[in-house]
Design a protein around this motif. Structure first.
Motif, PDB file in Angstrom:
ATOM      1  N   GLU A  44      35.824 -73.791 -73.021  1.00  0.00           N
ATOM      2  CA  GLU A  44      37.091 -74.151 -73.665  1.00  0.00           C
ATOM      3  C   GLU A  44      37.926 -74.943 -72.669  1.00  0.00           C
ATOM      4  O   GLU A  44      38.408 -74.388 -71.668  1.00  0.00           O
ATOM      5  CB  GLU A  44      37.831 -72.885 -74.121  1.00  0.00           C
ATOM      6  CG  GLU A  44      39.056 -73.165 -74.951  1.00  0.00           C
ATOM      7  CD  GLU A  44      39.681 -71.901 -75.505  1.00  0.00           C
ATOM      8  OE1 GLU A  44      40.834 -71.974 -75.990  1.00  0.00           O
ATOM      9  OE2 GLU A  44      39.025 -70.826 -75.441  1.00  0.00           O
ATOM     10  N   ARG A  45      38.090 -76.221 -72.934  1.00  0.00           N
ATOM     11  CA  ARG A  45      38.763 -77.101 -71.986  1.00  0.00           C
ATOM     12  C   ARG A  45      40.255 -76.807 -71.868  1.00  0.00           C
ATOM     13  O   ARG A  45      40.820 -76.895 -70.788  1.00  0.00           O
ATOM     14  CB  ARG A  45      38.553 -78.557 -72.397  1.00  0.00           C
ATOM     15  CG  ARG A  45      37.125 -79.051 -72.153  1.00  0.00           C
ATOM     16  CD  ARG A  45      36.912 -80.464 -72.651  1.00  0.00           C
ATOM     17  NE  ARG A  45      35.614 -80.980 -72.205  1.00  0.00           N
ATOM     18  CZ  ARG A  45      35.415 -81.704 -71.114  1.00  0.00           C
ATOM     19  NH1 ARG A  45      36.444 -81.991 -70.345  1.00  0.00           N
ATOM     20  NH2 ARG A  45      34.211 -82.112 -70.789  1.00  0.00           N
ATOM     21  N   ASN A  46      40.900 -76.505 -72.956  1.00  0.00           N
ATOM     22  CA  ASN A  46      42.328 -76.197 -72.903  1.00  0.00           C
ATOM     23  C   ASN A  46      42.528 -74.731 -73.271  1.00  0.00           C
ATOM     24  O   ASN A  46      42.641 -74.382 -74.447  1.00  0.00           O
ATOM     25  CB  ASN A  46      43.110 -77.091 -73.858  1.00  0.00           C
ATOM     26  CG  ASN A  46      44.610 -76.990 -73.628  1.00  0.00           C
ATOM     27  OD1 ASN A  46      45.074 -76.081 -72.937  1.00  0.00           O
ATOM     28  ND2 ASN A  46      45.374 -77.914 -74.200  1.00  0.00           N
ATOM     29  N   GLY A  47      42.543 -73.882 -72.246  1.00  0.00           N
ATOM     30  CA  GLY A  47      42.685 -72.456 -72.474  1.00  0.00           C
ATOM     31  C   GLY A  47      44.080 -71.930 -72.209  1.00  0.00           C
ATOM     32  O   GLY A  47      44.256 -70.705 -72.121  1.00  0.00           O
ATOM     33  N   ASN A  48      45.072 -72.822 -72.102  1.00  0.00           N
ATOM     34  CA  ASN A  48      46.428 -72.365 -71.770  1.00  0.00           C
ATOM     35  C   ASN A  48      46.957 -71.367 -72.791  1.00  0.00           C
ATOM     36  O   ASN A  48      47.480 -70.300 -72.440  1.00  0.00           O
ATOM     37  CB  ASN A  48      47.380 -73.561 -71.671  1.00  0.00           C
ATOM     38  CG  ASN A  48      47.052 -74.454 -70.490  1.00  0.00           C
ATOM     39  OD1 ASN A  48      46.287 -74.065 -69.605  1.00  0.00           O
ATOM     40  ND2 ASN A  48      47.618 -75.648 -70.471  1.00  0.00           N
ATOM     41  N   ASP A  49      46.830 -71.701 -74.087  1.00  0.00           N
ATOM     42  CA  ASP A  49      47.378 -70.828 -75.126  1.00  0.00           C
ATOM     43  C   ASP A  49      46.684 -69.469 -75.122  1.00  0.00           C
ATOM     44  O   ASP A  49      47.339 -68.429 -75.247  1.00  0.00           O
ATOM     45  CB  ASP A  49      47.237 -71.496 -76.492  1.00  0.00           C
ATOM     46  CG  ASP A  49      48.109 -72.733 -76.627  1.00  0.00           C
ATOM     47  OD1 ASP A  49      49.059 -72.871 -75.814  1.00  0.00           O
ATOM     48  OD2 ASP A  49      47.839 -73.558 -77.515  1.00  0.00           O
TER      49      ASP A  49
END
Length: 285
Positions: free
Chosen positions: A173-178
């Motif tokens: 998952e490239r954008n795992g901020n959330d």
């Protein structure tokens, strides 16, 4: 001829004692050397034990004893010597053999320990995407296949194996901020130019005895060579977590690893399936 009698009062001459002649070449018989026989028996048993790794310590106890008794037996006068001399020779040769056996045992134990720590050589289990077509020769296919080094990483879809582990990367998952911030509000917000990524993977244990997925080390390697581990910016709440399971042969640990990495996302995933195993690099999907 007239014999003149001795003067009055003088003692008469006595005839010389007669000794029967001894047969030429006959030597006195030497007595049996009990100490030499005992020394030879001890040395022989010690030699046998020195050849058996499990009984090597007994051999090293008996061989010096046989050597010392052999020296004592040689010094006894009037005794047969050959058993004592043989005991000395057997004890010396047995000590050399015991040393060679000990060296072999130690070398084997060290080799087994290294193999257990490294899991043996690491191999790729499946053909990566873009591999050589089936009609090419085996040599051409091998030369074209990625090697898993930093300069020539494996595709994300490839899986690897050694004697102890099978490892496969399931998703990235490239954008795992959330997901990270939703998992625990106390997790640190990513700074400018950084973001969280989430790697999901599976490791299956194949070794003997108890194993731990913590031995499978996984890091993110940035383009500039910076190695980033999950401990560099610890987060919680993203479940299940990979790397905490105790496993027996055949059991697997599937879970997630979270990394705070540069937003450029031009790095690689590095997997080390065992403490001293070969490092294997994977491309990002």
């Amino acid at each position: 001829m007239t014999t003149t009698p001795p003067p009055f009062g003088a003692p008469e001459a006595q005839p010389a004692p007669y000794y029967p002649p001894q047969p030429a070449g006959v030597m006195p018989t030497k007595q049996r050397n009990i100490v030499g026989i005992v020394a030879l028996a001890i040395s022989a048993v010690g030699f046998i034990f020195a050849c058996v790794p499990a009984a090597l310590i007994l051999g090293w106890i008996l061989l010096p004893a046989g050597f010392i008794l052999g020296i004592v037996a040689v010094c006894l006068s009037g005794r047969v010597k050959w058993q004592a001399l043989t005991a000395i020779i057997v004890s010396v040769v047995g000590t050399i053999v015991g040393f060679l056996v000990f060296t072999f045992v130690v070398a084997t134990a060290l080799s087994d320990a290294v193999d257990e720590a490294t899991g043996g050589s690491t191999t790729v289990n499946e053909a990566p995407a873009g591999a050589a077509p089936q009609d090419e020769t085996a040599d051409e296919a091998t030369s074209d296949a990625p090697t898993g080094t930093r300069e020539d990483p494996l595709p994300f879809s490839a899986s690897i194996s050694n004697n102890d582990w099978d490892v496969i990367l399931n998703s990235f998952e490239r954008n795992g901020n959330d997901a990270v911030m939703a998992g625990n509000s106390f997790n640190t917000e990513p700074g400018e130019g950084t973001q969280y990524v989430i790697l999901d993977m599976t490791a299956t244990y194949k070794g003997s005895g108890d194993g731990s997925s913590a031995l499978v080390q996984v890091e993110y390697v940035a383009a500039d060579g910076t190695v980033i581990s999950t401990w560099d910016n610890f987060v919680s709440g993203v479940e299940p977590t990979f790397g905490t399971a105790s496993l027996l042969a055949g059991a697997s640990d599937t879970g997630k690893q979270v990394y705070l990495v540069p937003s450029s996302l031009d790095g690689l995933i590095r997997v080390t399936p065992g403490i001293l195993a070969d490092e294997v690099y994977f491309q990002l999907p």
